[in-house]
Design an enzyme around this catalytic site. Structure first.
Site, PDB file in Angstrom:
ATOM      1  N   GLN A  88      15.804  79.532  14.332  1.00  0.00           N
ATOM      2  CA  GLN A  88      16.998  80.212  13.814  1.00  0.00           C
ATOM      3  C   GLN A  88      16.948  81.685  14.241  1.00  0.00           C
ATOM      4  OE1 GLN A  88      17.906  78.770   9.496  1.00  0.00           O
ATOM      5  NE2 GLN A  88      15.683  78.600   9.804  1.00  0.00           N
ATOM      6  N   ASN A  89      15.788  82.110  14.748  1.00  0.00           N
ATOM      7  CA  ASN A  89      15.608  83.517  15.077  1.00  0.00           C
ATOM      8  C   ASN A  89      16.296  83.871  16.397  1.00  0.00           C
ATOM      9  OD1 ASN A  89      14.009  83.529  12.809  1.00  0.00           O
ATOM     10  ND2 ASN A  89      12.087  83.339  13.952  1.00  0.00           N
ATOM     11  N   HIS A 106      20.799  79.852  16.729  1.00  0.00           N
ATOM     12  CA  HIS A 106      21.659  80.963  16.296  1.00  0.00           C
ATOM     13  C   HIS A 106      21.857  81.990  17.408  1.00  0.00           C
ATOM     14  CE1 HIS A 106      20.749  80.142  11.755  1.00  0.00           C
ATOM     15  NE2 HIS A 106      21.595  79.286  12.274  1.00  0.00           N
ATOM     16  N   CYS A 117      36.029  85.140  28.332  1.00  0.00           N
ATOM     17  CA  CYS A 117      35.890  84.003  29.279  1.00  0.00           C
ATOM     18  C   CYS A 117      34.674  83.129  28.990  1.00  0.00           C
ATOM     19  CB  CYS A 117      35.814  84.532  30.717  1.00  0.00           C
ATOM     20  SG  CYS A 117      34.216  85.280  31.155  1.00  0.00           S
ATOM     21  N   THR A 173      11.121  79.862   6.783  1.00  0.00           N
ATOM     22  CA  THR A 173      12.562  79.841   6.533  1.00  0.00           C
ATOM     23  C   THR A 173      12.823  79.517   5.064  1.00  0.00           C
ATOM     24  OG1 THR A 173      14.704  78.896   7.198  1.00  0.00           O
ATOM     25  CG2 THR A 173      12.782  77.435   7.330  1.00  0.00           C
ATOM     26  N   SER A 174      13.828  80.201   4.495  1.00  0.00           N
ATOM     27  CA  SER A 174      14.066  80.095   3.043  1.00  0.00           C
ATOM     28  C   SER A 174      14.857  78.850   2.678  1.00  0.00           C
ATOM     29  CB  SER A 174      14.829  81.341   2.557  1.00  0.00           C
ATOM     30  OG  SER A 174      16.112  81.372   3.161  1.00  0.00           O
TER      31      SER A 174
HETATM   32  N1  APR Z   1       4.832  84.222   6.754  1.00  0.00           N
HETATM   33  C1  APR Z   1       5.514  83.092   6.440  1.00  0.00           C
HETATM   34  N2  APR Z   1       6.701  83.089   5.788  1.00  0.00           N
HETATM   35  C2  APR Z   1       7.220  84.296   5.471  1.00  0.00           C
HETATM   36  C3  APR Z   1       6.568  85.520   5.758  1.00  0.00           C
HETATM   37  C4  APR Z   1       5.323  85.441   6.431  1.00  0.00           C
HETATM   38  N3  APR Z   1       4.643  86.545   6.745  1.00  0.00           N
HETATM   39  N4  APR Z   1       7.349  86.536   5.295  1.00  0.00           N
HETATM   40  C5  APR Z   1       8.441  85.967   4.738  1.00  0.00           C
HETATM   41  N5  APR Z   1       8.358  84.622   4.827  1.00  0.00           N
HETATM   42  C6  APR Z   1       9.318  83.614   4.370  1.00  0.00           C
HETATM   43  C7  APR Z   1      10.048  83.990   3.091  1.00  0.00           C
HETATM   44  O1  APR Z   1       9.308  83.540   1.962  1.00  0.00           O
HETATM   45  C8  APR Z   1      11.358  83.219   3.261  1.00  0.00           C
HETATM   46  O2  APR Z   1      11.229  81.899   2.721  1.00  0.00           O
HETATM   47  O3  APR Z   1      10.303  83.504   5.368  1.00  0.00           O
HETATM   48  C9  APR Z   1      11.547  83.125   4.774  1.00  0.00           C
HETATM   49  C10 APR Z   1      12.626  84.051   5.291  1.00  0.00           C
HETATM   50  O4  APR Z   1      13.843  83.602   4.765  1.00  0.00           O
HETATM   51  P1  APR Z   1      15.192  84.321   5.226  1.00  0.00           P
HETATM   52  O5  APR Z   1      15.017  85.794   5.146  1.00  0.00           O
HETATM   53  O6  APR Z   1      16.315  83.677   4.470  1.00  0.00           O
HETATM   54  O7  APR Z   1      15.314  83.975   6.780  1.00  0.00           O
HETATM   55  P2  APR Z   1      15.805  82.621   7.424  1.00  0.00           P
HETATM   56  O8  APR Z   1      15.438  81.435   6.561  1.00  0.00           O
HETATM   57  O9  APR Z   1      15.329  82.599   8.828  1.00  0.00           O
HETATM   58  O10 APR Z   1      17.416  82.805   7.429  1.00  0.00           O
HETATM   59  C11 APR Z   1      18.171  81.783   8.067  1.00  0.00           C
HETATM   60  O11 APR Z   1      20.178  83.113   7.780  1.00  0.00           O
HETATM   61  O12 APR Z   1      21.108  85.199   7.824  1.00  0.00           O
HETATM   62  C12 APR Z   1      21.003  84.014   8.510  1.00  0.00           C
HETATM   63  O13 APR Z   1      21.213  83.730  10.827  1.00  0.00           O
HETATM   64  C13 APR Z   1      20.357  84.249   9.847  1.00  0.00           C
HETATM   65  O14 APR Z   1      18.810  82.832  11.029  1.00  0.00           O
HETATM   66  C14 APR Z   1      19.076  83.449   9.773  1.00  0.00           C
HETATM   67  C15 APR Z   1      19.376  82.412   8.719  1.00  0.00           C
END
Ligand code: APR
Length: 230
Positions: A88-89, A106, A117, A173-174
């Protein structure tokens, strides 16, 4: 042969110094996503959106892959089956860490998109609405990033990979943004074992068969070592 599908989120790049979105000091606590990550926000104030992504593009280009990125590349190289990384990054740290076959659902900061275009090209460090499209010349450059309300990229390929996965692993990812948050259910429906590697339980932790908590730079290399020692 075991096909491993890995989904990563901002947490895998956190220890490389790139911000996450929903942690307490996350990106969405500093700037409103409606203003900088929606087509409406871009239409309203393109200069503000370009400034937001220019800063992230420059930050991501200066960041270094961490032990988690490198461990996933090692797994791809040494695992006797296929390892597909869906991220997603929008940074390129998986590639910088040696990974191949990375699916950016993403989009990516190092790519520019012409809204007129559809042409894509390597983004300069700073994009603006005065950046002409190399193909059609229009002044319609935008970040090649999927905004809220837009369709993520490569979904057909991702869903076919999930259907064929024997192991699905979500890292950093959350689990709050779909369709990515639903990938675990897709993989499980196809019979895959499912593992979550995260700093804290995600919103979809109950859908995983196995969960390991800790910083990615510690628990991902440990997990890869275990996988390769099998
Ligand atoms: N190691 C492992 N996990 C971690 C660390 C770490 N050092 N630091 C944070 N996290 C975890 C957090 O606990 C959280 O569950 O990474 C997750 C980050 O969650 P988000 O900030 O919601 O990011 P993400 O899940 O990638 O968001 C998804 O949302 O805003 C949109 O397009 C954007 O791609 C993104 C998507």
């Amino acid at each position: 042969m075991t096909k491993i599908v890995i989904l990563t989120g901002a947490g895998v790049s956190a220890e490389s110094g790139l911000g996450t979105f929903r942690d307490k000091d996350g990106i969405w606590a500093q700037v409103s996503l409606e203003d900088v990550a929606t087509p409406e926000g871009f239409a309203r104030d393109p200069a503000r959106v370009h400034a937001f992504y220019n800063a992230r593009r420059i930050g991501a280009a200066a960041a270094k892959p961490n032990a988690a990125h490198r461990a996933l590349a090692r797994l791809q190289r040494d695992w006797p089956g296929e390892v597909v990384i869906v991220t997603q990054n929008v940074d390129a740290l998986h590639e910088a860490g040696g990974a191949a076959q990375v699916i950016h659902m993403h989009g990516r900061l190092d790519s520019a998109l012409c809204a007129a275009c559809g042409h894509r090209w390597a983004a300069p460090p700073e994009l603006s609405i005065a950046t002409p499209c190399p193909a059609c010349g229009a002044l319609a450059a935008r970040p090649d990033v999927v905004w809220f309300g837009e369709m993520p990229y490569h979904l057909d390929e991702i869903f076919s990979q999930l259907a064929a996965a024997t192991l699905f692993v979500a890292i950093g990812t959350s689990g709050q943004v779909y369709p990515a948050a639903g990938f675990v259910a897709e993989a499980a429906a196809g019979g895959a074992h499912t593992v979550e590697l995260n700093l804290e339980p995600s919103a979809v932790v109950s859908a995983f068969a196995e969960t390991r908590l800790g910083p990615a730079s510690v628990i991902v290399p440990q997990w890869v070592d275990e996988m390769l020692a099998r």
